[in-house]
Design an enzyme around this catalytic site. Structure first.
Site, PDB file in Angstrom:
ATOM      1  N   ASN A  98     -63.456-131.699  -3.364  1.00 37.93           N
ATOM      2  CA  ASN A  98     -62.250-130.716  -4.179  1.00 37.93           C
ATOM      3  C   ASN A  98     -61.030-131.049  -2.652  1.00 37.93           C
ATOM      4  O   ASN A  98     -61.263-130.257  -1.535  1.00 37.93           O
ATOM      5  CB  ASN A  98     -62.757-129.548  -2.682  1.00 37.93           C
TER       6      ASN A  98
ATOM      7  N   HIS B 235     -67.620-132.536   3.262  1.00 40.41           N
ATOM      8  CA  HIS B 235     -65.617-132.504   2.965  1.00 40.41           C
ATOM      9  C   HIS B 235     -65.178-133.414   3.900  1.00 40.41           C
ATOM     10  O   HIS B 235     -64.660-132.553   5.242  1.00 40.41           O
ATOM     11  CB  HIS B 235     -65.570-130.545   2.834  1.00 40.41           C
TER      12      HIS B 235
ATOM     13  N   HIS C 268     -76.412-125.758  -0.758  1.00 43.59           N
ATOM     14  CA  HIS C 268     -76.689-124.917  -0.141  1.00 43.59           C
ATOM     15  C   HIS C 268     -76.877-123.007  -0.258  1.00 43.59           C
ATOM     16  O   HIS C 268     -76.785-122.257  -0.485  1.00 43.59           O
ATOM     17  CB  HIS C 268     -74.717-124.385   0.653  1.00 43.59           C
TER      18      HIS C 268
ATOM     19  N   HIS D  27     -72.584-125.757  -6.752  1.00 45.58           N
ATOM     20  CA  HIS D  27     -71.535-124.337  -6.217  1.00 45.58           C
ATOM     21  C   HIS D  27     -72.281-123.189  -6.647  1.00 45.58           C
ATOM     22  O   HIS D  27     -71.189-122.986  -7.591  1.00 45.58           O
ATOM     23  CB  HIS D  27     -70.521-124.608  -5.540  1.00 45.58           C
TER      24      HIS D  27
ATOM     25  N   ASP E  12     -72.923-129.032   4.837  1.00 41.59           N
ATOM     26  CA  ASP E  12     -71.802-128.683   4.441  1.00 41.59           C
ATOM     27  C   ASP E  12     -71.106-128.879   5.608  1.00 41.59           C
ATOM     28  O   ASP E  12     -69.702-127.557   5.349  1.00 41.59           O
ATOM     29  CB  ASP E  12     -71.709-126.861   4.150  1.00 41.59           C
TER      30      ASP E  12
ATOM     31  N   ARG F 112     -61.729-134.569   3.315  1.00 37.15           N
ATOM     32  CA  ARG F 112     -60.594-133.649   3.305  1.00 37.15           C
ATOM     33  C   ARG F 112     -59.915-134.805   2.988  1.00 37.15           C
ATOM     34  O   ARG F 112     -58.818-134.685   3.401  1.00 37.15           O
ATOM     35  CB  ARG F 112     -59.857-133.414   4.508  1.00 37.15           C
TER      36      ARG F 112
HETATM   37  O1  DOR Z   1     -66.976-122.553   2.811  1.00 36.56           O
HETATM   38  C1  DOR Z   1     -66.378-123.871   1.906  1.00 36.56           C
HETATM   39  N1  DOR Z   1     -65.988-124.849   1.820  1.00 36.56           N
HETATM   40  N2  DOR Z   1     -67.670-124.024   1.296  1.00 36.56           N
HETATM   41  C2  DOR Z   1     -67.334-124.890   0.050  1.00 36.56           C
HETATM   42  O2  DOR Z   1     -67.701-124.433  -0.782  1.00 36.56           O
HETATM   43  C3  DOR Z   1     -66.215-124.987   0.183  1.00 36.56           C
HETATM   44  C4  DOR Z   1     -65.816-125.354   1.558  1.00 36.56           C
HETATM   45  C5  DOR Z   1     -64.292-126.235   2.046  1.00 36.56           C
HETATM   46  O3  DOR Z   1     -63.982-127.624   1.552  1.00 36.56           O
HETATM   47  O4  DOR Z   1     -63.943-126.046   2.976  1.00 36.56           O
END
Ligand code: DOR
Length: 439
Positions: free
Chosen positions: A93, A61, A231, A178, A302, A63
């Site tokens: 996300n 991720h 995961h 997920h 992750d 961001r």
């Molecule tokens: O711990 C997590 N953080 N699991 C996820 O599925 C999303 C991720 C996040 O984007 O912070």
């Protein structure tokens, strides 16, 4: 004339380990063997180093857009290069979420401008775009569809079985999930709200994951659609997945192989909070057996950075997630040193595995014609992981103080050094990875 020869290294593939030279031209591997160097523009002496296929991290991720105080494609991909990772698949996300062609194109363009290593982006499934996913997943540079069956960070969620089935009917590529059951997460939350982060894994318990994985496997079989469970963290899912090889592949994170409850919550508090959670030793042992038996398909970090200020909020309002893309290689090489897995199995889990799962073209193998993505490691380096070494914008790593044995020494993407001895080299010239399904 070769552009580069990587000489005298010990080359490792899932099948063999051998002392070999690698010749590279126009970013591709053009020869493997005992090579004469007079025809090469550049020679890199890899004596004492192991030369691995470039490490692929299929779950990060970064961001951007919208949450760039935590990370962006530039800073996240610098972490990747410094950690020996040559390709990443980034999650949808962000803000806005990556749920349309417009958002996919935006990320791809931004990554072409700022990414240090190669990349691909998942498109997020929503109830609104379910019928368009078959077209979206074919977009060049798209890693496939990501579906949140239970909610985590951000707003993406598909918790209705009928919409999940619709998503599975729309398109053909492997759908990354997920897997936590939203109804159970919701109903259990009030039971734990007054407790501390130590109950994170009791709230989001084994049954949340098992229920969800069982349900989605059933829907995938009905839809004849391949799945990838992201995961995986519970002992209970392993036998389900062992019985579902025809329909599902899966990933295990280094964190869950390294940390366990209750110790990690006592030591790191909300920094140890992620979804699905870090669990007790019983689960960790089951995950290791899935690594050792050949069942697990890949590792995924992750990488999910949040600032320390955000993490300091009281649980459960504190965000879930921790950084990881930079630490996968030293952490897993340390497990290799302690004989938890072989170096060849590590290579399989980080190259051929993800390439097979997602249908990557030209990556994931040290063989003629493939992209010259290489991760050069020194198995004899003893070094402690520190927050200072971490290049993530979030400024911390859960592995602070971890005494690693084995360290990434150089990263090559399509024949070009992007990292040597801990320094970035050149410029941000990452490109979109290609997939058989999008060509
Ligand atoms: O711990 C997590 N953080 N699991 C996820 O599925 C999303 C991720 C996040 O984007 O912070």
């Amino acid at each position: 004339v070769y552009d580069l020869i990587v000489k005298n290294g010990t080359v490792v593939t899932p099948e063999w380990t051998q002392s070999l030279d690698i010749a590279i031209e126009h970013g591709r591997i053009v020869e493997l063997g005992s090579l004469k160097t007079q025809n090469a523009k550049e020679v890199f002496d890899a004596k004492g180093l192991h030369v691995l296929p470039g490490v692929i991290d299929p779950q990060v991720h970064f961001r951007e857009p919208g949450l760039t105080h935590k990370e962006d494609l530039g800073s996240g991909s610098r972490c990747a290069a410094l950690g020996g990772v040559t390709t990443y698949f980034e999650m949808p996300n962000t803000q806005p979420a990556t749920d349309s062609q417009e958002q996919l194109e935006w990320k791809l363009q931004r990554a072409r401008e700022t990414s240090w290593v190669d990349f691909a982006f998942f498109v997020g499934a929503t109830p609104a775009n379910a019928s368009q996913l078959g077209a979206l997943e074919k977009f060049p540079g798209c890693a496939g569809v990501k579906m949140f069956l239970g909610s985590s960070t951000g707003t993406l969620l598909v918790d209705s079985p009928s919409v999940q089935a619709e998503v599975l009917r729309s398109g053909r590529r492997r759908v990354a999930c997920h897997s936590e059951d939203e109804a159970r997460l919701k109903s259990r939350k009030p039971l734990f709200e007054k407790k501390g982060v130590g109950s994170h894994a009791e709230w989001r318990d084994e049954e949340c994951a098992v229920l969800s994985t069982r349900n989605i496997l059933k829907l995938a079989r009905e839809a004849k659609r391949p799945l990838h469970i992201l995961h995986v963290t519970t002992a209970g899912e392993i036998p389900l997945l062992a019985q579902a090889r025809e329909v599902a592949t899966f990933e295990i994170p280094p964190q869950h192989l390294t940390f366990s409850a209750p110790e990690i919550y006592e030591r790191l508090g909300t920094r140890a909070q992620m979804n699905p959670p870090i669990r007790t030793k019983i689960h960790q042992d089951a995950l290791w057996s899935a690594i050792q038996s050949g069942l697990a398909d890949c590792l995924g970090s992750d990488h999910a950075p949040h600032t320390l200020e955000e993490k300091a909020k009281p649980w459960p309002t504190s965000p879930s997630g921790m950084p990881g893309v930079q630490t996968t290689v030293p952490v897993m090489l340390t497990h290799v040193f302690h004989q938890k897995l072989s170096l060849q199995r590590f290579v399989e889990l980080t190259s051929a595995g993800p390439a097979r799962v997602f249908g990557l073209k030209n990556k994931g193998h040290l063989a003629l014609g493939y992209d010259a993505d290489l991760t050069l490691v020194d198995l004899n380096v003893h070094r402690t992981i520190t927050n200072e070494w971490s290049a993530s914008r979030c400024g911390w790593t859960p592995f602070e103080g971890f005494r690693a044995v084995g360290w990434p020494k150089a990263t090559l993407v399509r024949g070009t050094f992007v990292m040597k001895e801990g320094s970035l080299l050149g410029s941000a010239s990452g490109r979109a990875a290609e997939f058989a399904a999008t060509v």
